[in-house]
Design a protein around this motif. Structure first.
Motif, short mmCIF file in Angstrom:
data_model
loop_
_atom_site.label_atom_id
_atom_site.label_comp_id
_atom_site.label_asym_id
_atom_site.label_seq_id
_atom_site.Cartn_x
_atom_site.Cartn_y
_atom_site.Cartn_z
N LYS A 280 75.47 37.13 16.62
CA LYS A 280 74.35 37.12 18.23
C LYS A 280 73.89 35.40 17.46
O LYS A 280 73.60 34.51 18.22
CB LYS A 280 73.88 37.40 18.04
CG LYS A 280 72.92 37.82 18.90
CD LYS A 280 73.53 38.11 20.18
CE LYS A 280 73.09 37.69 21.59
NZ LYS A 280 71.78 38.56 22.34
N GLY A 281 73.30 35.50 16.14
CA GLY A 281 72.93 34.11 15.94
C GLY A 281 73.84 33.12 15.89
O GLY A 281 73.48 32.43 16.12
N ALA A 282 74.76 32.86 15.45
CA ALA A 282 75.99 31.83 15.84
C ALA A 282 76.29 31.59 16.77
O ALA A 282 75.96 30.34 17.33
CB ALA A 282 77.13 32.23 15.33
N TYR A 283 76.09 32.29 18.09
CA TYR A 283 76.84 32.34 19.44
C TYR A 283 75.67 31.88 20.29
O TYR A 283 75.47 30.52 20.68
CB TYR A 283 76.80 33.88 20.10
CG TYR A 283 76.41 33.45 21.53
CD1 TYR A 283 77.52 33.38 22.16
CD2 TYR A 283 75.75 34.01 22.06
CE1 TYR A 283 77.52 33.23 23.87
CE2 TYR A 283 75.57 33.77 23.57
CZ TYR A 283 76.61 33.41 24.56
OH TYR A 283 76.07 32.94 25.39
N THR A 284 74.08 32.18 19.71
CA THR A 284 72.92 31.46 20.77
C THR A 284 72.61 29.85 19.51
O THR A 284 72.78 29.15 20.89
CB THR A 284 71.61 32.48 20.14
OG1 THR A 284 71.77 34.00 20.15
CG2 THR A 284 70.36 31.91 20.50
N LYS A 285 73.29 29.51 18.83
CA LYS A 285 73.43 28.49 18.54
C LYS A 285 73.84 27.41 19.37
O LYS A 285 74.45 26.37 19.51
CB LYS A 285 73.36 28.17 16.76
CG LYS A 285 73.49 26.61 16.38
CD LYS A 285 73.46 26.94 14.87
CE LYS A 285 73.04 25.95 14.20
NZ LYS A 285 73.66 24.81 12.47
N LEU A 286 75.44 28.62 19.00
CA LEU A 286 76.68 27.53 19.99
C LEU A 286 76.63 27.31 21.77
O LEU A 286 76.31 26.14 22.13
CB LEU A 286 77.68 27.90 19.48
CG LEU A 286 78.32 28.13 18.30
CD1 LEU A 286 80.04 28.95 17.64
CD2 LEU A 286 78.60 26.11 17.82
N ASN A 287 75.86 28.03 21.76
CA ASN A 287 75.74 28.47 23.30
C ASN A 287 74.47 27.07 24.10
O ASN A 287 74.46 26.56 24.97
CB ASN A 287 75.37 30.56 23.87
CG ASN A 287 75.18 30.03 25.09
OD1 ASN A 287 76.45 29.49 26.00
ND2 ASN A 287 74.19 30.69 26.25
N ASP A 288 73.44 27.38 22.52
CA ASP A 288 71.81 26.42 23.27
C ASP A 288 72.59 25.03 22.97
O ASP A 288 72.48 24.04 23.70
CB ASP A 288 71.36 26.71 22.11
CG ASP A 288 70.61 27.82 22.12
OD1 ASP A 288 70.21 28.19 23.05
OD2 ASP A 288 69.93 28.11 20.86
N SER A 289 73.52 24.67 22.07
CA SER A 289 74.43 23.62 21.82
C SER A 289 75.48 23.43 22.81
O SER A 289 75.10 21.64 23.49
CB SER A 289 75.57 23.46 20.68
OG SER A 289 76.28 21.85 20.82
#
Length: 319
Positions: free
Chosen positions: A59-68
């Motif tokens: 979920k953290g990886a998704y949040t980071k990528l989605n924010d990017s």
């Protein structure tokens, strides 16, 4: 497991109701069933904790990528607005009166770039904006795809968490049913202030044990990392955090983390982590032949003798 043994001893001292008219076989049966349930629950809880950690990471990886992706989307939108403004200005100046509608409506940045370049003279600043728009837009799909893949991975990990949680809840119902039947269920006190540690620990190990002892009396909660309750590895993680050391979350991870820090069970020092066979349980050595740990459902953080483990130990780690 240590608590199963302790429970059996406690039950010998507890009055039995009329439904347990023949206490000896009932106690033997209860002990055997609890040992099996507790051992199984330890393993399932660790799988749950592992799945939870993986879900958090995904979920953290998704949040980071989605924010990017969102930042890049905003950048592309801003650059596109600037490029359209350049096209409008060119049209007003009569540079390229026939191509403006097509340029504004196109979704292809390369076509827009080519059209504007051919439309007439553009400044270096404008050329740089066009190049930036083209570059950022090309990377937009890649960013979006990465975010979508990360979200799918997080969803799979979440499903794993739910599966383990379902298994745990089933085990807890069985444990509570048996413990309540035997009048041996201890709900604990989430607001317990614990007891004072007066053992031989020093340095950061003393801080670890002061923290752990201050949790005595709080309930065992599967997946618990405090402050109102803990599971076994949740307690060891929180206690060693108080000692300035960051441990991973699960029993398996803590054992693997300590691969180069293993110590002999014959050379234990206060603060050492002690692991059971199968790595289903972890406790903290308190010195003087005692451990402090969070046992299992229906019990509380407590201090017991190391010998209550019997021969079921796989090793120890010194953080």
């Amino acid at each position: 497991m240590p608590v199963a043994a302790g429970l059996a001893f406690g039950l010998l001292l507890s009055p039995m109701g009329p439904a347990l008219a023949d206490p000896k076989p009932t106690l033997r049966q209860a002990k055997a069933k609890l040992e099996k349930l507790n051992d199984k629950a330890d393993k399932v809880v660790d799988r749950y904790n592992t799945a939870t950690e993986r879900y958090k990471e995904a979920k953290g990886a998704y949040t980071k990528l989605n924010d990017s992706y969102k930042r890049k989307l905003d950048t592309v939108a801003d650059l596109r607005a600037q490029v359209i403004n350049m096209a409008v200005n060119g049209y007003k100046l009569g540079t390229d009166p026939t191509s403006l509608p097509g340029l504004i409506s196109t979704d292809d940045p390369s076509a827009l770039l080519t059209g504007l370049t051919l439309a007439g003279q553009i400044s270096k600043e404008e050329a740089a904006k066009l190049a930036a728009f083209d570059r950022e837009n090309r990377g937009l799909k890649t960013e979006r795809d990465k975010a979508e893949q990360a979200l799918e991975a997080a969803d799979r990990e979440r499903d794993g968490v739910e599966k383990e949680r379902s298994e745990i809840m089933k085990l807890i119902r069985e444990q509570k049913k048996l413990l309540n039947k035997l009048n041996a269920y201890n709900p604990g006190n989430p607001n317990s202030v614990g007891i004072k540690y007066t053992g031989p620990a020093s340095g950061n190990a003393a801080a670890v044990l002061r923290f752990a002892y201050a949790q005595v009396g709080k309930p065992y909660i599967y997946g618990g990392t405090g402050p109102r309750g803990y599971d076994c590895s949740g307690l060891t993680q929180a206690a060693w955090r108080a000692g300035g050391v960051s441990l991973p979350r699960t029993t398996w991870q803590q054992w693997a983390w300590g691969a180069s820090r293993k110590v002999s069970l014959n050379d234990l020092q206060p603060g050492d982590l002690i692991f059971s066979n199968g790595l289903g349980h972890v406790s903290i050595y308190a010195g003087n032949g005692q451990i402090v740990h969070a046992p299992q459902t229906g019990d509380v953080v407590k201090v017991v003798k190391l010998s209550s483990y019997g021969s079921g130990l796989v090793g120890a780690v010194r953080p």
